[in-house]
Motif scaffolding. Structure first.
Motif, short mmCIF file in Angstrom:
data_model
loop_
_atom_site.label_atom_id
_atom_site.label_comp_id
_atom_site.label_asym_id
_atom_site.label_seq_id
_atom_site.Cartn_x
_atom_site.Cartn_y
_atom_site.Cartn_z
N SER A 231 -49.62 -19.40 31.94
CA SER A 231 -49.76 -19.04 30.52
C SER A 231 -49.54 -17.55 30.24
CB SER A 231 -51.15 -19.43 30.03
OG SER A 231 -52.13 -18.76 30.84
N THR A 232 -49.76 -16.71 31.23
CA THR A 232 -49.64 -15.26 30.97
C THR A 232 -48.28 -14.86 30.41
OG1 THR A 232 -51.27 -14.82 32.70
CG2 THR A 232 -49.92 -12.95 31.98
N PRO A 233 -47.18 -15.44 30.89
CA PRO A 233 -45.86 -14.97 30.38
C PRO A 233 -45.59 -15.32 28.91
CG PRO A 233 -45.62 -16.11 32.49
CD PRO A 233 -47.00 -16.40 32.00
N SER B 21 -39.37 -19.65 39.14
CA SER B 21 -39.86 -19.45 40.51
C SER B 21 -40.69 -20.64 41.00
CB SER B 21 -40.70 -18.17 40.60
OG SER B 21 -41.69 -18.14 39.60
N ASP B 22 -41.16 -21.44 40.06
CA ASP B 22 -41.80 -22.69 40.46
C ASP B 22 -41.89 -23.62 39.26
OD1 ASP B 22 -43.92 -21.27 39.19
OD2 ASP B 22 -45.34 -22.62 40.14
N GLU B 23 -42.16 -24.87 39.55
CA GLU B 23 -42.28 -25.87 38.48
C GLU B 23 -43.26 -26.95 38.91
OE1 GLU B 23 -40.61 -26.40 34.89
OE2 GLU B 23 -42.66 -26.81 35.53
N ARG B 24 -43.94 -27.48 37.93
CA ARG B 24 -44.85 -28.60 38.21
C ARG B 24 -44.01 -29.86 38.36
NH1 ARG B 24 -48.42 -26.07 34.49
NH2 ARG B 24 -49.16 -24.14 35.43
N HIS B 25 -44.55 -30.85 39.05
CA HIS B 25 -43.80 -32.10 39.28
C HIS B 25 -43.98 -33.04 38.09
CE1 HIS B 25 -42.94 -35.86 41.97
NE2 HIS B 25 -41.84 -35.44 41.33
N THR C 144 -49.38 -17.44 44.24
CA THR C 144 -48.32 -17.00 43.34
C THR C 144 -47.18 -18.00 43.44
OG1 THR C 144 -47.00 -15.10 42.61
CG2 THR C 144 -47.13 -15.50 45.00
N ALA C 145 -46.40 -18.11 42.37
CA ALA C 145 -45.47 -19.23 42.24
C ALA C 145 -46.31 -20.48 42.53
CB ALA C 145 -44.27 -19.07 43.16
N SER C 146 -45.84 -21.36 43.43
CA SER C 146 -46.73 -22.46 43.84
C SER C 146 -47.02 -22.36 45.33
CB SER C 146 -46.13 -23.81 43.46
OG SER C 146 -46.26 -24.01 42.06
#
Ligand code: 6PG
Length: 244
Positions: free
Chosen positions: A46-48, A73-77, A153-155
């Motif tokens: 949420s920070t970005p 840099s990462d994504e939820r599935h 960080t990232a996932s």
């Protein structure tokens, strides 16, 4: 060669968002001037959001958006319309508001049922975009990252297998505490970047930030982001930095 991290403490979350937007357009303008393009990986969480809103409004004229290429840099599935999707957040707060060509947006195919296939597909997209020879890693102009209270960080979460990955660019990482896979850049990609910028806000991060900067033995995932030939910048609000 790796340089010492640069830390900026801002007076509020809003000031952090503005400083992050300023950094984004500064790094981006220099990249466009030098190479004709700006290749950036957005962070999740949420920070970005605040930075995105600044970029889409007060900073919208500060960059040639036709020359910007977006990755994550990462994504939820989850599918791209799911409330937890990092793509969804970025699309709603940033990409849908700027003249970014659709083929400049490289979304992780996280809707695929098999997270490993999603990671492999995203890795192939990176290899193709950067025209990477086998065994080499992409050099992003900028990778934006956040940090969780556990120092992830990232996932790249504590105790997860992705922390040990040295060959793949992108992996599906099982995160026990969420009982889910996440699709994430690995350290070789993060540590090949020209600039990495952490955006960290809130008093719930203060104890961890204190460890990051004062306890090298804390062995936190975010402490291992040390680009071999790049800069690390930490943008903190004063709540997150209260222990420094
Ligand atoms: C994600 C992120 C994750 C995030 C941190 C901080 O997909 O959630 O990539 O690493 O950046 O958890 O999240 P907040 O900005 O919401 O505190």
């Amino acid at each position: 060669m790796s340089t010492e991290p640069h830390v900026r403490v801002l007076g509020s979350k809003q000031e952090l968002s503005t400083a992050a937007a300023e950094l984004f357009v500064d790094v981006g303008s220099r990249a466009v001037a030098q190479t004709g393009r700006f290749v950036v990986a957005l962070s999740g969480g949420s920070t970005p959001k605040g930075m995105n809103q600044e970029l889409a409004t007060n900073f919208s004229s500060r960059l040639d958006w036709q020359k910007v290429f977006f990755f994550w840099s990462d994504e939820r599935h989850v599918p791209p319309d799911h409330p937890d999707s990092n793509f969804k957040m970025a699309n709603e707060t940033l990409l849908s508001k700027l003249p970014v060509p659709a083929d400049h947006i490289f979304r992780t195919p996280a809707e695929l049922q098999d997270a490993g296939q999603a990671a492999a597909a995203y890795e192939a997209a990176l290899q193709s975009f950067f025209c990477l020879p086998a065994g080499s890693f992409p050099r992003f102009d900028l990778i934006l990252l956040g940090m969780g209270p556990d120092g992830h960080t990232a996932s790249l979460f504590p105790g997860t297998t992705a922390l040990e990955e040295t060959q793949h660019l992108v992996v599906a990482n099982w995160v026990e505490k969420f009982s889910t896979f996440r699709i994430t850049f690995t350290y070789p990609v993060l540590n090949s970047a020209a600039t990495v910028a952490f955006l960290v806000s809130g008093s719930d991060k203060a104890e961890t930030i204190n460890k990051v900067f004062k306890d090298p033995a804390a062995n936190l995932p975010c402490q291992k982001v040390q680009p071999s030939d790049g800069n690390v910048i930490w943008l903190l609000d004063k709540e997150a930095a209260e222990g420094l």
